[in-house]
Design an enzyme around this catalytic site. Structure first.
Site, PDB file in Angstrom:
ATOM      1  N   LYS A 113      34.421  29.640  78.513  1.00  0.00           N
ATOM      2  CA  LYS A 113      34.443  28.895  80.158  1.00  0.00           C
ATOM      3  C   LYS A 113      34.789  30.854  80.918  1.00  0.00           C
ATOM      4  CE  LYS A 113      37.568  25.505  78.343  1.00  0.00           C
ATOM      5  NZ  LYS A 113      38.933  24.589  79.138  1.00  0.00           N
ATOM      6  N   LYS A 196      30.234  19.012  74.394  1.00  0.00           N
ATOM      7  CA  LYS A 196      31.144  18.179  74.244  1.00  0.00           C
ATOM      8  C   LYS A 196      31.714  17.721  75.715  1.00  0.00           C
ATOM      9  CE  LYS A 196      35.236  21.348  75.147  1.00  0.00           C
ATOM     10  NZ  LYS A 196      36.625  21.052  75.676  1.00  0.00           N
ATOM     11  N   LYS A 199      35.678  17.021  81.039  1.00  0.00           N
ATOM     12  CA  LYS A 199      36.981  16.514  82.708  1.00  0.00           C
ATOM     13  C   LYS A 199      36.019  16.953  83.628  1.00  0.00           C
ATOM     14  CE  LYS A 199      40.956  15.839  80.304  1.00  0.00           C
ATOM     15  NZ  LYS A 199      42.800  17.569  80.429  1.00  0.00           N
TER      16      LYS A 199
HETATM   17  P1  AMP Z   1      42.138  19.377  77.071  1.00  0.00           P
HETATM   18  O1  AMP Z   1      42.010  18.362  78.390  1.00  0.00           O
HETATM   19  O2  AMP Z   1      41.268  20.221  77.053  1.00  0.00           O
HETATM   20  O3  AMP Z   1      43.782  19.118  77.373  1.00  0.00           O
HETATM   21  O4  AMP Z   1      42.396  18.935  75.908  1.00  0.00           O
HETATM   22  C1  AMP Z   1      43.527  17.824  75.446  1.00  0.00           C
HETATM   23  C2  AMP Z   1      43.036  17.799  73.851  1.00  0.00           C
HETATM   24  O5  AMP Z   1      42.387  16.596  73.434  1.00  0.00           O
HETATM   25  C3  AMP Z   1      42.675  19.363  73.119  1.00  0.00           C
HETATM   26  O6  AMP Z   1      43.233  18.557  71.676  1.00  0.00           O
HETATM   27  C4  AMP Z   1      41.399  18.524  73.101  1.00  0.00           C
HETATM   28  O7  AMP Z   1      40.813  19.512  71.775  1.00  0.00           O
HETATM   29  C5  AMP Z   1      41.493  17.100  72.975  1.00  0.00           C
HETATM   30  N1  AMP Z   1      39.172  17.139  73.363  1.00  0.00           N
HETATM   31  C6  AMP Z   1      39.091  18.110  74.693  1.00  0.00           C
HETATM   32  N2  AMP Z   1      37.557  17.272  74.591  1.00  0.00           N
HETATM   33  C7  AMP Z   1      37.524  17.367  73.218  1.00  0.00           C
HETATM   34  C8  AMP Z   1      36.051  16.533  72.439  1.00  0.00           C
HETATM   35  N3  AMP Z   1      35.119  16.414  73.261  1.00  0.00           N
HETATM   36  N4  AMP Z   1      36.665  15.970  71.818  1.00  0.00           N
HETATM   37  C9  AMP Z   1      37.074  15.710  70.671  1.00  0.00           C
HETATM   38  N5  AMP Z   1      38.576  16.732  71.504  1.00  0.00           N
HETATM   39  C10 AMP Z   1      38.237  16.577  72.476  1.00  0.00           C
END
Ligand code: AMP
Length: 329
Positions: A113, A196, A199
């Site tokens: 990032k 990956k 959002k």
């Molecule tokens: P965040 O949106 O970064 O707060 O992520 C929230 C949760 O979703 C965390 O446990 C991440 O590891 C999981 N996560 C985010 N993006 C992915 C993805 N593309 N595939 C699987 N898990 C994800």
């Protein structure tokens, strides 16, 4: 009395994606009855970069409604907003001082990032959020943290920090284990399966949001990047696009990968994509119907206030003990 503790959280930064659901939320929901369970909206993590306050307020509510829509049960799980429990900030501060600069610079998420935000200056928040995440986990004596693959390193750092602190000051923290689902732990961008699903990539067809219009979801899946073969076969290196769709199908239905490969032997990619789209749309239709029930419900405030109260009880006990062993009280 449940002895083991499970905890997870999602940042309210943009809408929740299918990756968030399959990587973290679904694994939490299916296990919530087996543990003393906590799920929180990681709103302090959402301000590591500047945010529009009104938009953030909505995102926090949305995230909580979405947890309920995905099946988090407030009777079994303590649900709360991170910023309602001030102990997160104080323990986060303390854990930052237990962390070496080298450890934080080695974090893959920071490296990735910080490259993309380097032009405008790298926010300190991006550098120091892992010790705050450690505090989130350690405050509740967490044994198990279901997360996607991208967060594995941060949970491992949490273990290291807990160990270091316990060695220095005596047993204070529980060392948590990470739970990475065997399938669905890294859902890839449908248009660029080298990355990956994120959002922040909402502008193109690569990310599926749980609240996407179902016609759009179908379009995203039908236009997913594949390869020049016509065989539905799992091979993450040679066929990342198809393997990603197989993972999505397997993670949602529980059907194992070899069985999916057999079922689609002799079928073209069009048939296979339609089957994936059907399953994803079925899932999202249910989640979206639930979401409409919970959004704007007065229940939400009660659940959050009650959850914050319960979380504070444990968090303040842990923080007090930590301050005592440090000589601060
Ligand atoms: P965040 O949106 O970064 O707060 O992520 C929230 C949760 O979703 C965390 O446990 C991440 O590891 C999981 N996560 C985010 N993006 C992915 C993805 N593309 N595939 C699987 N898990 C994800």
């Amino acid at each position: 009395m449940k002895e083991q503790v499970m905890l997870t959280g999602v940042r309210p930064s943009g809408n929740i994606t299918l990756g968030n659901y399959l990587g973290a939320i679904k694994n939490f929901v299916t296990r919530q009855s087996l543990y003393k369970s906590y799920i929180f909206v990681a709103d302090l993590h959402a301000i590591t970069s500047p945010r529009d306050p009104e938009e953030l307020r909505h995102a926090i509510e949305d995230c909580m409604a979405m947890y309920l829509a995905c099946g988090v049960d407030p009777k079994q799980t303590v649900m709360f907003r991170q910023s309602d429990v001030l102990e997160h900030g104080v323990l986060g501060f303390i854990m930052t001082f237990q962390t070496h600069m080298g450890e934080l610079s080695r974090m893959t998420q920071f490296k990735l990032k910080s490259q993309s935000s380097a032009k405008n200056g790298i926010d300190t928040g991006l550098f120091v959020y892992p010790p705050l995440m450690a505090a989130d986990i350690l405050l509740y004596h967490t044994n198990m943290v279901p997360v996607g693959l991208d967060q594995q390193q941060h949970v491992e750092l949490t273990r290291d920090l807990a160990q270091r602190f316990n060695n220095r000051y005596g047993k204070t923290f529980t060392e948590p284990d990470v739970y990475i689902a065997p399938v669905g732990n890294k859902i890839l961008n449908l248009q660029n399966p080298a990355e990956k699903m994120n959002k922040s990539d909402g502008q193109n067809l690569g990310t599926i949001f749980l609240m996407d219009d179902l016609k759009l979801v179908r379009r995203k899946i039908m236009s997913a990047v594949t390869d020049s073969e016509t065989v539905v076969r799992f091979d993450e290196v040679a066929k990342p696009g198809i393997s990603n769709l197989i993972s999505i199908l397997s993670a949602i239905t529980g059907e194992c990968i070899p069985s999916i490969e057999n079922r689609f032997a002799g079928h073209g990619y069009g048939d296979f994509k339609r089957a994936v789209a059907d399953v994803v749309c079925d899932l999202l239709e249910k989640i979206q119907a639930n979401y409409r029930r919970f959004k704007n419900s007065e229940l939400l405030d009660d659940i959050l206030n009650n959850g914050a109260g319960q979380a504070r009880l444990i968090a303040s006990e842990t923080l007090n003990r930590t301050k005592r062993v440090l000589g601060l009280r």
